[in-house]
Every structure is written in C-alpha cells, then in structure tokens.
Motif scaffolding. Structure first.
Motif, PDB file in Angstrom:
ATOM      1  N   ALA A 110      99.144  53.737  16.343  1.00  0.00           N
ATOM      2  CA  ALA A 110      99.593  53.563  17.724  1.00  0.00           C
ATOM      3  C   ALA A 110      98.453  53.196  18.658  1.00  0.00           C
ATOM      4  O   ALA A 110      98.615  53.196  19.872  1.00  0.00           O
ATOM      5  CB  ALA A 110     100.277  54.837  18.228  1.00  0.00           C
ATOM      6  N   GLY A 111      97.293  52.852  18.094  1.00  0.00           N
ATOM      7  CA  GLY A 111      96.159  52.449  18.907  1.00  0.00           C
ATOM      8  C   GLY A 111      96.198  50.976  19.258  1.00  0.00           C
ATOM      9  O   GLY A 111      97.172  50.275  18.966  1.00  0.00           O
ATOM     10  N   SER A 121     101.468  63.542  18.951  1.00  0.00           N
ATOM     11  CA  SER A 121     101.962  63.045  20.234  1.00  0.00           C
ATOM     12  C   SER A 121     102.286  61.559  20.230  1.00  0.00           C
ATOM     13  O   SER A 121     102.926  61.069  21.167  1.00  0.00           O
ATOM     14  CB  SER A 121     100.926  63.326  21.329  1.00  0.00           C
ATOM     15  OG  SER A 121      99.711  62.620  21.065  1.00  0.00           O
ATOM     16  N   LYS A 122     101.880  60.840  19.178  1.00  0.00           N
ATOM     17  CA  LYS A 122     102.088  59.388  19.169  1.00  0.00           C
ATOM     18  C   LYS A 122     102.942  58.916  17.998  1.00  0.00           C
ATOM     19  O   LYS A 122     103.082  57.714  17.775  1.00  0.00           O
ATOM     20  CB  LYS A 122     100.740  58.662  19.154  1.00  0.00           C
ATOM     21  CG  LYS A 122      99.898  58.927  20.393  1.00  0.00           C
ATOM     22  CD  LYS A 122      98.599  58.143  20.365  1.00  0.00           C
ATOM     23  CE  LYS A 122      97.761  58.427  21.602  1.00  0.00           C
ATOM     24  NZ  LYS A 122      96.490  57.666  21.606  1.00  0.00           N
ATOM     25  N   GLY A 155      91.595  59.178  25.180  1.00  0.00           N
ATOM     26  CA  GLY A 155      92.393  59.127  23.967  1.00  0.00           C
ATOM     27  C   GLY A 155      93.859  59.487  24.109  1.00  0.00           C
ATOM     28  O   GLY A 155      94.563  59.604  23.117  1.00  0.00           O
ATOM     29  N   THR A 156      94.335  59.661  25.348  1.00  0.00           N
ATOM     30  CA  THR A 156      95.730  60.077  25.534  1.00  0.00           C
ATOM     31  C   THR A 156      96.673  58.912  25.855  1.00  0.00           C
ATOM     32  O   THR A 156      97.876  59.111  25.922  1.00  0.00           O
ATOM     33  CB  THR A 156      95.828  61.108  26.667  1.00  0.00           C
ATOM     34  OG1 THR A 156      95.345  60.522  27.887  1.00  0.00           O
ATOM     35  CG2 THR A 156      95.011  62.343  26.341  1.00  0.00           C
ATOM     36  N   ALA A 157      96.126  57.735  26.044  1.00  0.00           N
ATOM     37  CA  ALA A 157      96.966  56.591  26.429  1.00  0.00           C
ATOM     38  C   ALA A 157      97.997  56.278  25.346  1.00  0.00           C
ATOM     39  O   ALA A 157      97.689  56.288  24.160  1.00  0.00           O
ATOM     40  CB  ALA A 157      96.108  55.358  26.693  1.00  0.00           C
ATOM     41  N   ARG A 158      99.211  56.034  25.784  1.00  0.00           N
ATOM     42  CA  ARG A 158     100.294  55.637  24.875  1.00  0.00           C
ATOM     43  C   ARG A 158     100.526  54.143  25.076  1.00  0.00           C
ATOM     44  O   ARG A 158     101.348  53.719  25.863  1.00  0.00           O
ATOM     45  CB  ARG A 158     101.546  56.435  25.166  1.00  0.00           C
ATOM     46  CG  ARG A 158     101.418  57.921  24.797  1.00  0.00           C
ATOM     47  CD  ARG A 158     102.630  58.712  25.259  1.00  0.00           C
ATOM     48  NE  ARG A 158     103.878  58.153  24.736  1.00  0.00           N
ATOM     49  CZ  ARG A 158     104.363  58.396  23.516  1.00  0.00           C
ATOM     50  NH1 ARG A 158     103.718  59.205  22.696  1.00  0.00           N
ATOM     51  NH2 ARG A 158     105.510  57.870  23.141  1.00  0.00           N
ATOM     52  N   GLY A 159      99.739  53.350  24.373  1.00  0.00           N
ATOM     53  CA  GLY A 159      99.760  51.914  24.584  1.00  0.00           C
ATOM     54  C   GLY A 159      98.442  51.460  25.170  1.00  0.00           C
ATOM     55  O   GLY A 159      97.444  52.201  25.182  1.00  0.00           O
TER      56      GLY A 159
END
Length: 332
Positions: free
Chosen positions: A160-161, A185-186, A322-326
């Motif tokens: 998901a990175g 979380s991802k 490191g918490t970005a979703r996208g």
C-alpha cells in the motif's frame, strides 16, 4: 515565480518559499505550469542529503546543484521549445523531470518547471492533476523492475506504499494473482488496490508461510534474500527495491547500495536474482504504458492529502510519519 528553495542539506526547515526566476526552456523542453507535484522518498533523500553517497550521484557535494526540490508533477503546458512537436500550450501533461538514473532535485516544487519533451505524456482527462503527479517515479520503478512475460503468483511486500500500490495494480493489469504484505491499518487499502490476498506483517512473517510465488517484489527490504527465497518457486524471481526507512535503515554513508551490490554479485550464482541490465527502457515508451493504464482504469492512484506549496516541509514530515493512506502532493 514562487518556488520552494533548498540552499543546503539538512532538516525540512532548510526549505523556504521564495520568488525566483522562471526556468529557461531549451529547444527540446516544455514549460509546464505545475498543478501538483509528488512528495515521495527520493525527495526526502535529496533534502536531507542522506545517504551521503547520493551527493556524488548528481545531487551536489556541499549543497544541491538544483535548488528546487521535486521530480514528479502534472500540469498545463505554458510554452514549448523550438524542437518540440508532441505538445502545445494548453495541453495537460504529467511526467518526471529527471533524465536517467539520478538522485537530485528536479524543480517541481514550483509554479513552473521546464521538462524534456520525452519525459512527458498527455494526462488522461478522467485523472486529476493530483493523481497523475504521483505516478511517474513509482510507475517507472515498477515497470523497470518487473520481469517480462506472465507474472503468475506475485507477492508485493509493502503493497500500500508509493511504489507498492502501483506494483499491485500493474501486476493485476498483467494478469497476476497478487498477495500484498502490509501493516494492519493498510490491509483494506491493499485490497482496494487489487490484492487478491493480504498478509498482516505485524502478525505473520510472510517468509515462513507455505505458499510459493513466481515473483517477490520487495519494497521495504526488511527481510534478507536468504529468507525470501523460502517462498519463491524454483524458477521464481526476487526483486529488491529497497527503502532506507528515512534514515532508520541502511548505512548513513552508502545507504542500501552495499546490499544492492551484494545481490548483483549473487545473481551470478542464483537464478532467482535478476541479472544486471543495461539502460532502462526509453522513458517515452514507459510513460506511454503508464498513460494507457491510467486511461483504461488499470491504475487508479490514491491521494491521501494535498498540501499548499508553502507547506512543503509539513508534507515531508507527514510522509516520514508513515501513516499516509495513499500518496502525498504539494499544490502551487
């Protein structure tokens, strides 16, 4: 024009919003009014100047040769050089400003940037500027490192990175069955990107499962090749992209370079490691592949957050959290 200017290496506070001259446009270049620019790990590397080896790989020894950060962008053509034939003012485009394999600033954190014609592609109308800006570097890395032919069973570590999210989608577009490895979380994001199966790395070590894969595409590189081999089929391929985890991993001076060199040496004896190749595919051809995937829905970039240009330091801090979703972008 307004631009983020970097006069030295260091913390994100070295980035300042300034008024600077517009870039000059060469005969083979296009002047683009930037509508969005990607914030990704390579930007972090050049802003911080780490690992130090990148400074002799194009960035500049004491300070950046190019003062304006950023490499990926999407925008509108403002003017074209005398030798440009593919674009004209008003065209919507996206691309990467750097040419070849270099670690340096590319000038996209600004209102305008000059880009070689062959580095650009038409932006599909159904894709936003923010989405398109996130594709070039990650997409080109994926295309360059995917083996030719059918992919079969693929495991993407870091699904998901920035690179992993595109790798999942490109693999699916090529008919692969994809297993994505991610944080709890991802996992849902990896599934939404197309992963057929997901593994929560906080609960399970993917190198100790019974499944076998034709390709292990390893972005974070948090397991050695000796362990990853356990989940490869005899004719499978292991590809390491490598990630220094914003200074937490890799060598401060050489980064992941020693590990890459070791794998290249091992490739002479292990058929599961790709042999070193020459030049990457022509940029124009690779950008055409990415454009087609965007047009047909094979790629749907996910943008987590857009920051105003003046908040570029905050955007980089958010990236390293490191918490970005996208993906993350800055918008002039």
């Amino acid at each position: 024009m307004r631009a983020i200017v970097q006069e030295a290496y260091g913390s994100f506070d070295v980035l300042k919003l300034r008024d600077i001259d517009m870039p000059a446009v060469k005969d083979d270049e296009v002047l683009v009014r930037v509508r969005a620019a990607s914030v990704h790990p390579d930007v972090w590397h050049v802003v911080t100047g780490r690992p130090y080896v990148l400074r002799v790989m194009g960035s500049g020894l004491r300070r950046p040769k190019v003062r304006v950060p950023g490499t990926d962008m999407a925008g509108v053509v403002e003017a074209v050089g005398a030798g440009v034939t593919r674009f004209r003012p008003g065209d919507e485009v996206f691309g990467e400003t750097l040419h070849g394999m270099q670690w340096k600033n590319g000038g996209t954190f600004a209102e305008y940037v000059a880009v070689r014609e062959d580095n650009l592609a038409p932006k599909p109308g159904d894709v936003s500027f923010e989405q398109a800006a996130t594709v070039p570097t990650a997409g080109l890395i994926t295309l360059m490192n995917f083996p030719p032919g059918p992919l079969g069973e693929v495991l993407v570590n870091g699904a998901a990175g920035g690179v992993g999210g595109l790798a999942v989608q490109i693999a699916k577009a090529r008919g692969a069955t994809v297993t994505g490895v991610e944080h709890t979380s991802k996992l849902d994001l990896a599934t939404s990107l197309g992963a057929d199966h997901v593994i929560d790395y906080t609960k399970e070590d993917f190198t100790r499962r019974g499944e076998r894969y034709d390709l292990v595409f390893d972005i974070p590189g948090n397991r050695p090749f000796a362990e990853c081999r356990r989940v490869l089929k005899p004719e499978g391929t292991y590809v390491l992209i490598g990630h220094d985890h914003y200074g937490a991993g890799g060598h401060q001076v050489l980064g992941s370079l020693p590990r890459m060199i070791k794998l290249m040496a091992q490739s002479m004896f292990h058929r599961q490691l790709p042999k070193p190749t020459g030049s990457p595919p022509p940029r124009k051809e690779s950008m055409a592949v990415l454009t087609e995937l965007l047009e047909t829905g094979g790629l749907t970039p996910v943008v987590d957050r857009a920051f105003p240009l003046e908040e570029a330091p905050a955007a980089l801090r958010y990236l390293t959290g490191g918490t970005a979703r996208g993906r993350i972008v800055v918008v002039p």
